[in-house]
Design an enzyme around this catalytic site. Sequence first.
Site, PDB file in Angstrom:
ATOM      1  CG  ASN A 165      -2.002  12.459  -3.069  1.00 31.50           C
ATOM      2  OD1 ASN A 165      -1.319  12.351  -2.196  1.00 31.50           O
ATOM      3  ND2 ASN A 165      -3.175  11.726  -3.285  1.00 31.50           N
ATOM      4  CD1 TRP A 166       4.628  13.692  -3.981  1.00 28.85           C
ATOM      5  CD2 TRP A 166       5.927  13.928  -2.327  1.00 28.85           C
ATOM      6  NE1 TRP A 166       5.447  14.767  -4.203  1.00 28.85           N
ATOM      7  CE2 TRP A 166       6.381  14.578  -3.154  1.00 28.85           C
ATOM      8  CE3 TRP A 166       6.688  13.808  -1.128  1.00 28.85           C
ATOM      9  CZ2 TRP A 166       7.398  15.387  -2.970  1.00 28.85           C
ATOM     10  CZ3 TRP A 166       7.929  14.270  -0.830  1.00 28.85           C
ATOM     11  CH2 TRP A 166       8.317  15.245  -1.986  1.00 28.85           C
ATOM     12  CD  GLU A 224      -8.209  13.034  -6.645  1.00 30.37           C
ATOM     13  OE1 GLU A 224      -7.002  13.177  -7.180  1.00 30.37           O
ATOM     14  OE2 GLU A 224      -8.166  12.483  -5.416  1.00 30.37           O
ATOM     15  CB  SER A 268      -4.784   8.596 -14.793  1.00 29.12           C
ATOM     16  OG  SER A 268      -4.912   7.247 -13.724  1.00 29.12           O
ATOM     17  N   GLY A 286      -1.249  12.083  -8.452  1.00 33.32           N
ATOM     18  CA  GLY A 286      -0.684  11.186  -7.829  1.00 33.32           C
ATOM     19  C   GLY A 286       0.465  10.692  -8.477  1.00 33.32           C
ATOM     20  N   GLY A 287       0.738   9.727  -9.046  1.00 29.67           N
ATOM     21  CA  GLY A 287       1.795   9.047  -9.671  1.00 29.67           C
ATOM     22  C   GLY A 287       2.622   9.755 -10.434  1.00 29.67           C
TER      23      GLY A 287
HETATM   24  P1  PGA Z   1      -3.178   9.250  -9.640  1.00 26.07           P
HETATM   25  O1  PGA Z   1      -3.526   9.651  -8.306  1.00 26.07           O
HETATM   26  O2  PGA Z   1      -2.671  10.589 -10.375  1.00 26.07           O
HETATM   27  O3  PGA Z   1      -2.010   8.385  -9.391  1.00 26.07           O
HETATM   28  O4  PGA Z   1      -4.258   8.515 -10.456  1.00 26.07           O
HETATM   29  C1  PGA Z   1      -4.497  11.004  -8.021  1.00 26.07           C
HETATM   30  C2  PGA Z   1      -4.870  11.038  -6.797  1.00 26.07           C
HETATM   31  O5  PGA Z   1      -5.279   9.994  -5.957  1.00 26.07           O
HETATM   32  O6  PGA Z   1      -5.003  12.181  -5.917  1.00 26.07           O
END
Ligand code: PGA
Length: 256
Positions: free
Chosen positions: A13-14, A171, A218, A239-240
């Site tokens: 997820n960018w 999440e 995370s 995400g990150g």
């Molecule tokens: P994150 O985001 O890996 O940066 O915590 C995950 C997401 O919100 O899909």
Amino acid sequence: MSGGRRRPLVAGNWKMNLLQAEAAVWCRALRSDLPTSKAAVGVAVFPSFPLLPVVARELTGSSIAVGGQDLHPAEKGAHTGDVSGAQLADAGCTWVLCGHSERRRDHGESDELVGRKAAAALRHGLTPLICLGETRDERQAGRTFEVLERQLRAALAPLDSRPVGFALAYEPVWAIGTGETATPEIAQEAHAFLRRLLAGLEGVGPAAEGLSLLYGGSVTPDSAPGLIAQADIDGFLVGGASLDPRNFLAIIRGSG
Ligand code: PGA
């Protein structure tokens, strides 16, 4: 491995990141390094809307699926700034996120709206990846399961015709972008709860065993193997760590 029953899926997820040239570089890097024995792990990427054409073009002929980060429940019309399921499908998407916590937070999306979005996704042949999770306050108040049940029931309420064509991403809001990954035990407990709940829902029942339940919050190359080893964790929404193709690839490798 996730119990051996379901093929793991790792989705990036960018969020609101990257420009076209960066997106193209990312796609080329991932394609060239992705293990060619593609069967082990499914891979998907969710870029911002303006990046969809370049990503779809760069990933043509690959096994990597493309998805939108949101959609409007209506077919078309006067909804400035929104995107329809038909437009996403036309741009090469086969997936779409519904109810990401940042949409719920930034745009006040209700549980009920998330359900209508998931239904719209199915109408357009898109697989909704329905996101749910509790806040830190809700967890500390012992309300995690109550919140998950409310969010899940509302998201699935309008999906009467094809109830099993979706996936879930658990999440926990306190884990998203904080560097505080849920422990494998905490994540597994929530996933097992969601799967039991799904199994008891009319129209889902035994099909719950085959549904993909991803964990997000995370996730890193270090935390992925311990999480994927849990019986009810079938992959990740990242995400990150998905922004760097090397990290994303390491998570994919650690999930197969
Ligand atoms: P994150 O985001 O890996 O940066 O915590 C995950 C997401 O919100 O899909």
